[in-house]
Design a protein around this motif. Structure first.
Motif, PDB file in Angstrom:
ATOM      1  N   ARG A  82       0.870  -1.178   0.000  1.00 48.17           N
ATOM      2  CA  ARG A  82       0.000   0.000   0.000  1.00 48.17           C
ATOM      3  C   ARG A  82       0.903   1.222   0.000  1.00 48.17           C
ATOM      4  NH1 ARG A  82      -5.121  -0.621   3.956  1.00 48.17           N
ATOM      5  NH2 ARG A  82      -5.688  -2.697   3.279  1.00 48.17           N
ATOM      6  N   GLY A  83       0.452   2.272  -0.615  1.00 49.07           N
ATOM      7  CA  GLY A  83       1.209   3.517  -0.599  1.00 49.07           C
ATOM      8  C   GLY A  83       2.211   3.584  -1.728  1.00 49.07           C
ATOM      9  N   GLN A  84       3.169   4.476  -1.562  1.00 45.57           N
ATOM     10  CA  GLN A  84       4.160   4.741  -2.602  1.00 45.57           C
ATOM     11  C   GLN A  84       5.504   4.163  -2.210  1.00 45.57           C
ATOM     12  OE1 GLN A  84       4.173   8.939  -3.196  1.00 45.57           O
ATOM     13  NE2 GLN A  84       1.971   9.055  -3.431  1.00 45.57           N
ATOM     14  N   ALA A  85       5.836   3.020  -2.746  1.00 43.74           N
ATOM     15  CA  ALA A  85       7.101   2.371  -2.423  1.00 43.74           C
ATOM     16  C   ALA A  85       8.284   3.070  -3.084  1.00 43.74           C
ATOM     17  CB  ALA A  85       7.053   0.902  -2.831  1.00 43.74           C
ATOM     18  N   ASP A  86       8.020   4.037  -3.955  1.00 41.54           N
ATOM     19  CA  ASP A  86       9.098   4.769  -4.635  1.00 41.54           C
ATOM     20  C   ASP A  86       9.382   6.089  -3.939  1.00 41.54           C
ATOM     21  OD1 ASP A  86       9.334   2.765  -6.555  1.00 41.54           O
ATOM     22  OD2 ASP A  86       7.777   3.667  -7.806  1.00 41.54           O
ATOM     23  N   GLY A  87       9.760   6.007  -2.678  1.00 44.15           N
ATOM     24  CA  GLY A  87      10.149   7.189  -1.939  1.00 44.15           C
ATOM     25  C   GLY A  87       9.103   7.720  -0.979  1.00 44.15           C
ATOM     26  N   GLY A  88       7.869   7.316  -1.109  1.00 48.40           N
ATOM     27  CA  GLY A  88       6.819   7.781  -0.216  1.00 48.40           C
ATOM     28  C   GLY A  88       6.559   6.783   0.895  1.00 48.40           C
ATOM     29  N   ALA A  89       5.525   7.062   1.651  1.00 49.46           N
ATOM     30  CA  ALA A  89       5.126   6.157   2.733  1.00 49.46           C
ATOM     31  C   ALA A  89       4.503   4.897   2.132  1.00 49.46           C
ATOM     32  CB  ALA A  89       4.138   6.849   3.650  1.00 49.46           C
ATOM     33  N   TRP A  90       4.858   3.767   2.641  1.00 48.78           N
ATOM     34  CA  TRP A  90       4.330   2.494   2.158  1.00 48.78           C
ATOM     35  C   TRP A  90       4.266   1.513   3.309  1.00 48.78           C
ATOM     36  CZ3 TRP A  90       7.213  -1.892   2.858  1.00 48.78           C
ATOM     37  CH2 TRP A  90       8.564  -1.696   3.183  1.00 48.78           C
ATOM     38  N   ARG A  91       3.555   0.437   3.079  1.00 47.97           N
ATOM     39  CA  ARG A  91       3.491  -0.692   4.009  1.00 47.97           C
ATOM     40  C   ARG A  91       2.964  -1.892   3.241  1.00 47.97           C
ATOM     41  NH1 ARG A  91      -0.066   1.030   8.800  1.00 47.97           N
ATOM     42  NH2 ARG A  91       1.314   2.780   8.609  1.00 47.97           N
ATOM     43  N   VAL A  92       3.083  -3.057   3.833  1.00 43.74           N
ATOM     44  CA  VAL A  92       2.529  -4.266   3.229  1.00 43.74           C
ATOM     45  C   VAL A  92       1.015  -4.227   3.396  1.00 43.74           C
ATOM     46  CG1 VAL A  92       2.413  -6.791   3.412  1.00 43.74           C
ATOM     47  CG2 VAL A  92       4.620  -5.616   3.610  1.00 43.74           C
ATOM     48  N   ASN A  93       0.300  -4.614   2.378  1.00 46.00           N
ATOM     49  CA  ASN A  93      -1.159  -4.696   2.439  1.00 46.00           C
ATOM     50  C   ASN A  93      -1.516  -6.010   3.140  1.00 46.00           C
ATOM     51  OD1 ASN A  93      -3.910  -5.120   1.949  1.00 46.00           O
ATOM     52  ND2 ASN A  93      -3.814  -4.012   0.012  1.00 46.00           N
ATOM     53  N   MET A  94      -1.793  -5.921   4.428  1.00 46.42           N
ATOM     54  CA  MET A  94      -2.059  -7.127   5.229  1.00 46.42           C
ATOM     55  C   MET A  94      -3.299  -7.877   4.746  1.00 46.42           C
ATOM     56  SD  MET A  94       0.359  -7.673   7.360  1.00 46.42           S
ATOM     57  CE  MET A  94      -0.221  -8.675   8.719  1.00 46.42           C
ATOM     58  N   ASP A  95      -4.287  -7.156   4.222  1.00 48.63           N
ATOM     59  CA  ASP A  95      -5.502  -7.820   3.741  1.00 48.63           C
ATOM     60  C   ASP A  95      -5.192  -8.776   2.590  1.00 48.63           C
ATOM     61  OD1 ASP A  95      -7.084  -6.443   5.569  1.00 48.63           O
ATOM     62  OD2 ASP A  95      -7.551  -4.841   4.152  1.00 48.63           O
ATOM     63  N   LEU A  96      -4.245  -8.413   1.754  1.00 47.36           N
ATOM     64  CA  LEU A  96      -3.931  -9.226   0.578  1.00 47.36           C
ATOM     65  C   LEU A  96      -2.707 -10.120   0.761  1.00 47.36           C
ATOM     66  CD1 LEU A  96      -4.531  -6.540  -2.196  1.00 47.36           C
ATOM     67  CD2 LEU A  96      -6.101  -8.347  -1.420  1.00 47.36           C
ATOM     68  N   ALA A  97      -1.762  -9.696   1.593  1.00 45.82           N
ATOM     69  CA  ALA A  97      -0.493 -10.427   1.697  1.00 45.82           C
ATOM     70  C   ALA A  97      -0.422 -11.401   2.875  1.00 45.82           C
ATOM     71  CB  ALA A  97       0.668  -9.437   1.791  1.00 45.82           C
ATOM     72  N   ARG A  98      -1.334 -11.281   3.840  1.00 45.00           N
ATOM     73  CA  ARG A  98      -1.262 -12.184   5.002  1.00 45.00           C
ATOM     74  C   ARG A  98      -1.446 -13.617   4.545  1.00 45.00           C
ATOM     75  NH1 ARG A  98      -4.390 -10.006   9.258  1.00 45.00           N
ATOM     76  NH2 ARG A  98      -2.587  -9.647  10.571  1.00 45.00           N
ATOM     77  N   TRP A  99      -0.546 -14.471   5.013  1.00 40.18           N
ATOM     78  CA  TRP A  99      -0.563 -15.883   4.650  1.00 40.18           C
ATOM     79  C   TRP A  99      -1.692 -16.600   5.369  1.00 40.18           C
ATOM     80  CZ3 TRP A  99       2.529 -20.114   7.344  1.00 40.18           C
ATOM     81  CH2 TRP A  99       2.437 -21.321   6.648  1.00 40.18           C
ATOM     82  N   THR A 100      -2.471 -17.334   4.617  1.00 37.23           N
ATOM     83  CA  THR A 100      -3.491 -18.216   5.172  1.00 37.23           C
ATOM     84  C   THR A 100      -3.018 -19.641   4.926  1.00 37.23           C
ATOM     85  OG1 THR A 100      -5.220 -16.619   4.651  1.00 37.23           O
ATOM     86  CG2 THR A 100      -5.929 -18.875   5.105  1.00 37.23           C
ATOM     87  N   PRO A 101      -2.513 -20.310   5.966  1.00 38.69           N
ATOM     88  CA  PRO A 101      -1.977 -21.662   5.781  1.00 38.69           C
ATOM     89  C   PRO A 101      -3.051 -22.644   5.293  1.00 38.69           C
ATOM     90  CG  PRO A 101      -1.303 -20.746   7.893  1.00 38.69           C
ATOM     91  CD  PRO A 101      -2.347 -19.834   7.335  1.00 38.69           C
TER      92      PRO A 101
END
Length: 147
Positions: A82-101
């Protein structure tokens, strides 16, 4: 910190597939031991041999002081951000990236947790500081990890 706990945390981290993440608290819940701080302590002292960038803060922030290195890994693994990984504020999108075993993954996680529980004995409130209760049962995270 007990060697059995360290080994269990690192074994779970090794199971997280590329492009997926878990929070420190997710791992503690899966193991039914400790909490986010205990998992974070393991990762800070022993996590360099496992995919450390796949273990993040619950809000999606990369491990402290390792944001640039983690971002490189996230880009290579196509981890949802989420956000701007090219120099801006960003973070991992937990809704989409969280692992569901999967069920097979849960079998492996259950075996890791059982090995830990056998070595340490039954969980107590003291092993889950700040919660006022024992860690959640393994069936709870299956319905929504970190929910």
């Amino acid at each position: 910190m007990r060697a059995e706990y360290v080994e269990a945390v690192l074994d779970v981290v090794d199971l997280i597939p590329a492009g997926r993440v878990l929070s420190y608290g997710d791992i503690a819940a899966l193991l039914e031991r400790g909490g986010p701080r205990q998992v974070g302590a393991v990762m800070s002292r022993h996590g360099s041999a496992v995919p450390w960038w796949r273990v993040i803060r619950a809000g999606g922030q990369a491990p402290l002081c390792h944001e640039a290195g983690a971002l490189d890994h996230y880009r290579r693994e196509a981890t949802e951000l989420r956000g701007q990984a090219d120099g801006g504020a960003w973070r991992v999108n937990m809704d989409l990236a969280r692992w569901t075993p999967s069920d097979a993954d849960f079998d492996l996680i259950d075996a890791i947790a059982a090995r830990l529980h056998t070595a340490e004995g039954p969980a107590s409130d003291a092993e889950n500081p700040g919660t006022g209760k024992a860690a959640p049962a393994m069936s709870e995270p299956r319905d929504g990890l970190g929910a």
